[in-house]
Design a protein around this motif. Structure first.
Motif, short mmCIF file in Angstrom:
data_model
loop_
_atom_site.label_atom_id
_atom_site.label_comp_id
_atom_site.label_asym_id
_atom_site.label_seq_id
_atom_site.Cartn_x
_atom_site.Cartn_y
_atom_site.Cartn_z
N UNK A 1 19.35 -82.14 19.57
CA UNK A 1 18.75 -83.11 20.51
C UNK A 1 19.55 -84.41 20.59
N UNK A 2 20.31 -84.71 19.55
CA UNK A 2 21.16 -85.91 19.55
C UNK A 2 22.64 -85.57 19.68
N UNK A 3 22.93 -84.29 19.79
CA UNK A 3 24.32 -83.80 19.87
C UNK A 3 25.16 -84.40 18.73
N UNK A 4 24.60 -84.33 17.52
CA UNK A 4 25.27 -84.91 16.37
C UNK A 4 25.49 -83.87 15.29
N UNK A 5 26.62 -83.97 14.64
CA UNK A 5 26.90 -83.17 13.46
C UNK A 5 27.34 -84.13 12.36
N UNK A 6 26.59 -84.12 11.27
CA UNK A 6 26.90 -85.00 10.15
C UNK A 6 27.77 -84.25 9.15
N UNK A 7 28.87 -84.89 8.76
CA UNK A 7 29.85 -84.25 7.91
C UNK A 7 30.11 -85.06 6.64
N UNK A 8 30.66 -84.40 5.65
CA UNK A 8 31.15 -85.07 4.44
C UNK A 8 32.54 -84.53 4.16
N UNK A 9 33.50 -85.42 4.01
CA UNK A 9 34.88 -85.00 3.74
C UNK A 9 34.99 -84.49 2.31
N UNK A 10 35.47 -83.26 2.16
CA UNK A 10 35.63 -82.64 0.85
C UNK A 10 37.03 -82.89 0.30
N UNK A 11 38.04 -82.68 1.18
CA UNK A 11 39.42 -82.83 0.75
C UNK A 11 40.29 -83.19 1.94
N UNK A 12 41.31 -83.97 1.69
CA UNK A 12 42.27 -84.32 2.73
C UNK A 12 43.61 -83.68 2.42
N UNK A 13 44.36 -83.40 3.47
CA UNK A 13 45.67 -82.77 3.33
C UNK A 13 46.72 -83.69 3.96
N UNK A 14 47.86 -83.78 3.35
CA UNK A 14 48.86 -84.76 3.77
C UNK A 14 49.47 -84.45 5.12
N UNK A 15 49.60 -83.17 5.44
CA UNK A 15 50.30 -82.83 6.68
C UNK A 15 49.41 -83.07 7.90
N UNK A 16 50.08 -83.33 9.05
CA UNK A 16 49.36 -83.40 10.31
C UNK A 16 48.98 -81.99 10.74
N UNK A 17 47.98 -81.92 11.59
CA UNK A 17 47.49 -80.62 12.04
C UNK A 17 48.41 -80.04 13.11
N UNK A 18 48.34 -78.74 13.29
CA UNK A 18 49.01 -78.10 14.41
C UNK A 18 48.09 -78.16 15.63
N UNK A 19 48.62 -77.87 16.82
CA UNK A 19 47.81 -77.88 18.03
C UNK A 19 46.77 -76.77 17.94
N UNK A 20 45.47 -77.08 18.03
CA UNK A 20 44.43 -76.05 17.88
C UNK A 20 44.50 -75.02 19.01
N UNK A 21 44.21 -73.79 18.68
CA UNK A 21 44.17 -72.73 19.69
C UNK A 21 42.96 -72.94 20.60
N UNK A 22 43.16 -72.71 21.89
CA UNK A 22 42.07 -72.88 22.85
C UNK A 22 41.21 -71.62 22.91
#
Length: 303
Positions: free
Chosen positions: A254-275
């Motif tokens: 109803x609020x179009x919200x997703x609450x998240x908690x960061x577990x781990x970060x990775x040093x590299x940048x992401x690749x382009x996500x597949x559509x």
């Protein structure tokens, strides 16, 4: 006849074994594609047809050259790229070499008349990404005719550069968002699913990968799919474009919200996500991103 973005239909690319085959193709009027080997100092495009050399004269290089609406860079940039054309005649050089005279302009005019001018808002077509700029992605919608997808229409999840969503040469589906007398604007986000369709890919308690799209003082926006992002609490040493794993704390339609908690970060940048396309048909009349009963209504009406 179907008109393809240049370089996407291998069946159109030909190397002729004899000049007789070249002449037969000229008589049949078939559209052919070839790779540009040279743009000479008069801006003529040279193509190896196998049995002979082919040349697209400057004024036949593209629709808009004769009309003065297209700059010469549009021809220069075609070196080492495939272009479409029809064989319209032959010419004998002073040294006796017989070359085929080609026209890309004729094919483009036909494509505009029989395909592009018939498109309506909401029509879904295939396209090829030709160039990425800060404000959007330029696409070939048929026979080298270019149009634009503005950056804010590439996805619901906000990105700072089109290269975070697309790559040059990529084949995509796109929808005609707006038609004006001298311009057409296309969109991608209406094909990438509604909030509910994307949220259904996840469940509370999942730990999944995401991409950091924005770091604000009040939280960090993390993209789960191109059309779905959630918010995590602010954490230091997290940067835009970083790949992270996140725990899904809650999903609130109803609020179009997703609450998240960061577990781990990775040093590299992401690749382009597949559509992932949720709409692939020939036409859509209306697209509603927001769930029924949501506090905020987000939709696109085409018809």
């Amino acid at each position: 006849m179907k008109y393809y973005p240049e370089g996407t239909n291998k069946a159109l690319g030909k190397k002729f074994e004899t000049t007789l085959q070249v002449k037969e193709t000229m008589k049949s009027g078939d559209i052919v594609e070839g790779r540009v080997l040279l743009c000479d100092n008069n801006h003529n495009l040279h193509i190896d047809l196998g049995a002979c050399r082919g040349v697209i004269p400057y004024r036949e290089g593209a629709f808009g050259i004769q009309e003065g609406t297209l700059r010469d860079i549009a021809l220069i940039s075609k070196v080492n790229k495939s272009v479409c054309f029809r064989i319209i005649g032959f010419h004998k050089e002073e040294n006796g070499e017989r070359i085929a005279v080609l026209s890309r302009r004729i094919v483009q005019i036909e494509c505009i008349k029989n395909f592009i001018n018939l498109l309506k808002e909401g029509d879904i077509i295939d396209a090829a990404v030709t160039h990425l700029d800060a404000f959007g992605a330029f696409i070939d919608i048929g026979c080298g005719i270019n149009s634009l997808i503005p950056i804010d229409m590439l996805s619901v999840s906000r990105i700072s550069a089109p290269s975070q969503r697309l790559s040059e040469g990529q084949l995509i589906k796109t929808v005609l968002r707006k038609r004006e007398p001298q311009k057409m604007t296309f969109s991608l986000k209406e094909l990438l699913g509604t909030w509910e369709e994307n949220a259904a890919l996840f469940a509370r308690g999942d730990t999944v990968l995401g991409i950091v799209r924005s770091v604000e003082s009040y939280g960090i926006f993390i993209e789960l799919t191109p059309n779905l992002a959630g918010l995590a609490e602010y954490t230091e040493d997290v940067f835009e474009g970083q790949t992270v794993s996140v725990y899904i704390k809650s999903i609130i339609p109803e609020k179009m919200k997703i609450k998240l908690a960061i577990v781990e970060t990775f040093d590299e940048n992401c690749s382009v996500p597949e559509l992932k396309y949720f709409e692939t048909g020939g036409h859509i009349s209306k697209w509603q991103y927001s769930p029924e009963g949501a506090v905020k209504k987000i939709e696109t009406v085409f018809d």
